[in-house]
Design an enzyme around this catalytic site. Sequence first.
Site, PDB file in Angstrom:
ATOM      1  N   ALA A  38      48.052 -54.420  -7.498  1.00 54.83           N
ATOM      2  CA  ALA A  38      49.466 -54.380  -8.187  1.00 54.83           C
ATOM      3  C   ALA A  38      50.484 -55.265  -7.329  1.00 54.83           C
ATOM      4  O   ALA A  38      49.991 -55.388  -5.936  1.00 54.83           O
ATOM      5  CB  ALA A  38      49.942 -53.307  -8.302  1.00 54.83           C
ATOM      6  N   HIS A  39      51.570 -55.250  -7.791  1.00 52.47           N
ATOM      7  CA  HIS A  39      52.726 -55.951  -6.929  1.00 52.47           C
ATOM      8  C   HIS A  39      53.202 -55.180  -5.709  1.00 52.47           C
ATOM      9  O   HIS A  39      53.318 -54.129  -5.623  1.00 52.47           O
ATOM     10  CB  HIS A  39      54.078 -56.308  -7.654  1.00 52.47           C
ATOM     11  CG  HIS A  39      54.237 -55.060  -8.560  1.00 52.47           C
ATOM     12  ND1 HIS A  39      55.405 -55.243  -9.386  1.00 52.47           N
ATOM     13  CD2 HIS A  39      54.083 -53.794  -8.599  1.00 52.47           C
ATOM     14  CE1 HIS A  39      55.844 -53.872  -9.850  1.00 52.47           C
ATOM     15  NE2 HIS A  39      54.823 -53.296  -9.531  1.00 52.47           N
ATOM     16  N   ASN A  40      53.408 -56.239  -4.722  1.00 57.08           N
ATOM     17  CA  ASN A  40      53.619 -55.731  -3.202  1.00 57.08           C
ATOM     18  C   ASN A  40      52.572 -54.727  -2.500  1.00 57.08           C
ATOM     19  O   ASN A  40      53.111 -54.214  -1.439  1.00 57.08           O
ATOM     20  CB  ASN A  40      54.868 -55.066  -3.390  1.00 57.08           C
ATOM     21  CG  ASN A  40      56.294 -55.781  -3.892  1.00 57.08           C
ATOM     22  OD1 ASN A  40      56.547 -55.964  -4.875  1.00 57.08           O
ATOM     23  ND2 ASN A  40      56.789 -56.414  -2.935  1.00 57.08           N
TER      24      ASN A  40
ATOM     25  N   ARG B 135      51.810 -61.072  -8.432  1.00 62.46           N
ATOM     26  CA  ARG B 135      52.876 -61.350  -7.559  1.00 62.46           C
ATOM     27  C   ARG B 135      53.634 -60.320  -7.162  1.00 62.46           C
ATOM     28  O   ARG B 135      54.036 -59.326  -7.632  1.00 62.46           O
ATOM     29  CB  ARG B 135      53.638 -62.479  -8.067  1.00 62.46           C
ATOM     30  CG  ARG B 135      54.263 -62.177  -9.537  1.00 62.46           C
ATOM     31  CD  ARG B 135      54.770 -63.274 -10.370  1.00 62.46           C
ATOM     32  NE  ARG B 135      55.872 -64.177  -9.731  1.00 62.46           N
ATOM     33  CZ  ARG B 135      55.627 -65.156  -9.501  1.00 62.46           C
ATOM     34  NH1 ARG B 135      54.341 -65.924  -9.243  1.00 62.46           N
ATOM     35  NH2 ARG B 135      56.711 -65.957  -8.807  1.00 62.46           N
TER      36      ARG B 135
END
Lengths: 328, 328, 328
Positions: free
Chosen positions: B240-242, B219
């Site tokens: 990974a995130h973003n 997330r």
Amino acid sequence: MTTGEIAELLNGKITGNANLEINSIGKIENAKPDQITFISNPLYEKYYGSTNAGAVLVSKDFKINNIRKEVTLIRVSDPYLSFLELIEKFDNENEEIETGISAQTSIADNVRLGDDIFIDDFVKIGKNSIIGENSKIYSNVTIDKNVLIGKNCIIYPNTVIFKNSNIGDNVIIHSGAVIGGDGFGQAKGEDGKYIKIPQKGSVKIDDDVEIGSNTNIDRATIGETIISRGVKIDNQVQIAHNVEIGEDTVIAAQTGIAGSTKIGKNCMIGGKVGIVGHIKICDNVIIGAATNISKSIDTPGIYTGYRGKPHRDDLKIEANLKKFLESN
Amino acid sequence: MTTGEIAELLNGKITGNANLEINSIGKIENAKPDQITFISNPLYEKYYGSTNAGAVLVSKDFKINNIRKEVTLIRVSDPYLSFLELIEKFDNENEEIETGISAQTSIADNVRLGDDIFIDDFVKIGKNSIIGENSKIYSNVTIDKNVLIGKNCIIYPNTVIFKNSNIGDNVIIHSGAVIGGDGFGQAKGEDGKYIKIPQKGSVKIDDDVEIGSNTNIDRATIGETIISRGVKIDNQVQIAHNVEIGEDTVIAAQTGIAGSTKIGKNCMIGGKVGIVGHIKICDNVIIGAATNISKSIDTPGIYTGYRGKPHRDDLKIEANLKKFLESN
Amino acid sequence: MTTGEIAELLNGKITGNANLEINSIGKIENAKPDQITFISNPLYEKYYGSTNAGAVLVSKDFKINNIRKEVTLIRVSDPYLSFLELIEKFDNENEEIETGISAQTSIADNVRLGDDIFIDDFVKIGKNSIIGENSKIYSNVTIDKNVLIGKNCIIYPNTVIFKNSNIGDNVIIHSGAVIGGDGFGQAKGEDGKYIKIPQKGSVKIDDDVEIGSNTNIDRATIGETIISRGVKIDNQVQIAHNVEIGEDTVIAAQTGIAGSTKIGKNCMIGGKVGIVGHIKICDNVIIGAATNISKSIDTPGIYTGYRGKPHRDDLKIEANLKKFLESN
């Protein structure tokens, strides 16, 4: 168990106190006087002078400079294998044997289960599947339909085994492994969008195989992905569709083998190795950790380096590079 | 189905026996006389002389030196795509359609479920989640609260989808995948200890995406991690995130993409690739297996090597190095 | 909450409108007038001129050329840490506190559970295990027997924790992680077949550790695999048997650490790093992404490259190589 009894059990020769009572096993760095340990790797010989172990398994030709009376030696032909034997002897956990079938499972009507089987909580087994005697299926495992699992297998928690997988005897599958998931097949259509290639084959795992945690073995597109007898696979390994791995090959963690590649017998593949698809690796090949292999290998030997080369060439390149760079 | 009927179905041209009964599909190396196979890759043309298949799909310009009367040829514009079509036709498994909701589930009261849905045993679905018609959720899956899943999705066993994830139509998620777990964010405090950075964003997965086994999509810290329409991701990939991934990009197994990196459309990313965080990869980039990318790429093309470079430069370096080393 | 109240909360100095109502947080690129954002990394300063955020947290020495009246600035000593504090404040989800024990679990009779515990559906907990107060065990988790879990821990769905694992307080384990699975130990017998080395040790995880999704931490052969206080581990990391990791070390995704290696305190290990077995890494070592380490490191510093070297040497090699290749 006394040191004398241990020496007899292991067919070893004792130097020191044959009546010392040994209660468990230990690591040489921190073993206690009622424990036995071993020296196999020469790097650990230095600990002989300081260990508090009551007894040490050593090789037949182990040399000592300073004799320590308080440490009884037992000389055996292979200290490590003998130690493994002792581990089992001294396993004090008194593991009770788990058998029976939990009430909190979902087992299809026509599943066939062998004798002395153990099926833990929240296990789902699909129709027509067969599980051999003395096998253990732990909690939260999903076994799809038409799966065949042999005798004496251990399937650890949270593993998934998809339909039509065929698994031999004495197979161990660790937690989070996924056996028989779809291979990754995508064909590019004329509009640039990918079309999923149906994955209609299966996975065949022969006897005496061990498969690590969170490792994936994908089903074949057509035919079988094959893991042969005695293969040992570590954690987080990716085996793509239609790969075949020969007998007694070992594969360390985080290695990936792309689709349709065939690997021979008695190979040793290090951790983090990458092997492209559609190639052949012959028998008795050793591939160093973090090596990438992009072409078939038809000569046994050791291969290393980012672009996998025969190890001798790889060492020569490193040495030449070093020489050149130092002169610049 | 006869060879004539197959030729008609595929809009192909037949050479040989149009009345041959074909019962299933096979691989060219071991197909039987009542099976059909295909030749697409020139490397497989050598099998034409020895295959036992009754019929072979070949390209329109396939050349044969030795005509084999016992092998009927069907010429089509793309033998591989035609073969995929046949796989579906000959899928003899007669898969019954799975629908309904198992009694051994935990579904929160206000979950909304579309028509013709299938929910298998030991599935947990949290409150406010919505699952579209004709989607299948297999055993031991956890769907957290406020999750939106579209139509015709398949969520395979032991997958976890965290809160607020937004998943489109026709999405396939394979076993052991984790969608929407916390991103890895640690801020170093003044005392040298790390403070967990709260991960408050979510994951958005658009239509027609496929996600491999044991793959993770974290997330966002804030905002969304975005997997666009048509993206295909293999096993054991770490997103990974973003991160944002553009339409119709494919990513092979064991690749990792660090936080906040944006990847364009129509990219092909090989296995075991590493891409650092906070960079941009433009559209139409091909990254070779085991390549590491540490800077943004703004020119389409092929990139390879341990320190990813344009492929032409990488080849030149290898050639020069080889020349130098051989002369030393 | 007004900008004035926020400034007071964060001990910051306000420039602009102290009465602006802020309702939530946002990213600087797309924040709205009722949101607050932050600038910490100088790369993001360029967004100051265009953001629609109502307020921005900036550092005490943040310089502005063009004053924007519609953007209220709050100057704090560390904008990032202050922003983390605000994230928690503005978390509007009003998460209800989950407590209680689902009826759809399998908890052995003599398990001891602390106060205010949450145990979700389809969780299995084996005998003699102890779980401390305020810990949460989510769905489809398996906790084996004799496991000790401390206070305030979060164990996310589909995790497996094997017998005798000892887990401290405030530990977070993400989905699909496997703690305490067998180490990969295979001894070659005289007939060329491998014998499984019994894995009789355990895993010890100290306080304040975070472990990523689908990460594996294997049990020791004998003794303990040790993850010390404050260690943070990302997704898909492989920690082999008998590894020890020192306090406050962070490890990024897809890294693998082979058996018996000891890693010091305050190390930073990048993604996709490979570290061989039986070596020591001292305190305060930084290892770049995709670096492989095959020898012990006894000097703090940065190490990079396919064959991990001190970063300065690695840069020099790259530069020399470039120079040589350009002249050829």
